[in-house]
Design an enzyme around this catalytic site. Sequence first.
Site: not given
Length: 422
Positions: A15, A35, A87, A128, A214, A218, A221, A265, A268, A332
């Site tokens: 995605y 991929d 992940t 990282t 990051k 999230n 939220r 859902g 993230c 979701f």
Amino acid sequence: MSKQFSKVSVIGLGYIGLPTAAIFAREGTEVIGVDINQAAVDTINKGEIHIVEPGLREVVRHTVAEHKLRATTQPEAADAFVIAVPTPFTENRDGDLSYIRAAAEAIAPVLKTGNLIVLESTSPVGTTEKMEHWLAAARPDLKFPSEYGDSADVLVAYCPERVLPGKVMDELVQNDRIVGGLSKASSEAAGDLYSIFLKGNCLKTNARTAEMAKLTENSFRDVNIAFANELSLVCDELNINVWELIRLANRHPRVNILQPGPGVGGHCIAVDPWFIVSSAPKTAKLIRTAREVNDSKPLWVLNRVLETLTRVAAQKQKSISELTVTCMGLAFKPNIDDLRESPALAIAKEIAAKHSGTTYVVEPHIKADANPVEGAKLVEIDFGLKHADVAVLLVDHNEFKAISRGEIEHLAWIDTRGLMDH
């Protein structure tokens, strides 16, 4: 000094990876998409797509036809590598970094001096650096930035995606990006890479801060959604219409309460806060509680459905096994086909497993042969409503917003999105 990238490899064509590859290619860069899914690779090389995202198919078709984008299952040499693999979290809610490690070890043999590797996958703080360690172990002949700084042979950075499904093709270009390198040269090179297509600002920092940014976005939220979800539980207990309450409270100039739902859902918000909790379990108390509130909401919805079935069976003087439940929506969030970590899907599966009667599911964004709910039948909206005794609105798709009260007055209705209230 600006670094030039004539060939970019994107590892992971899901995605995020496929839209990113397509946008690089649209700007004239030669892109190699990698991929492990042979079917996805074959589909892309035909100029088609294996995911649903508005505007993506046209770009893939054009860039494949122009020989700017091609897909393969094996990494090849390139100037820059962008890693966009999943992940998920483990049973202990720690980050599962196995996909990142596999990607790093896959590209290691083709690395050369001057390369840039950028990790985009949402990851726990320190990932990282771990990726760099795996790369260095596989290529001891190369110098990496944690040890050699700006004089390293290979540059390494982190740059998380910040896009909304359904708007990915626009937001990849327009939204600001945070780039965190393991050295100053790594940050600068990553900034040059994204400047190929980025119209938003490129904000540079170190890798750990970029990773945490990051997760913080999230988690913020998630905490706000948890407030709304907990408020809906309190209002149900006190016999208050939570949708009316929120509308009234939001008339205050400094109040902006979100809307409750059946849970949280997606790949993230439902996952990222746990990465913070696992990194700082003793101090991330509010973040943990918010996750627990949101994770518990699907069970609350399921219990409401089972209670409603008992009540309706008594009213109709039927057994529960004679009643039909229709679940409206599996994705979701509205108007997409993405089922990852979807509370709606989890609820529908539990209803189908626990209800002794018939269960229908309505999801206009997936194909009839792709029904993911065992024990339930995927049906059209009109059929699902006509034959239901109990309907459960789980996702506020546009198609469901067209439903009138007259279409549901014959059945019991559990509205987790406030659609009928509006």
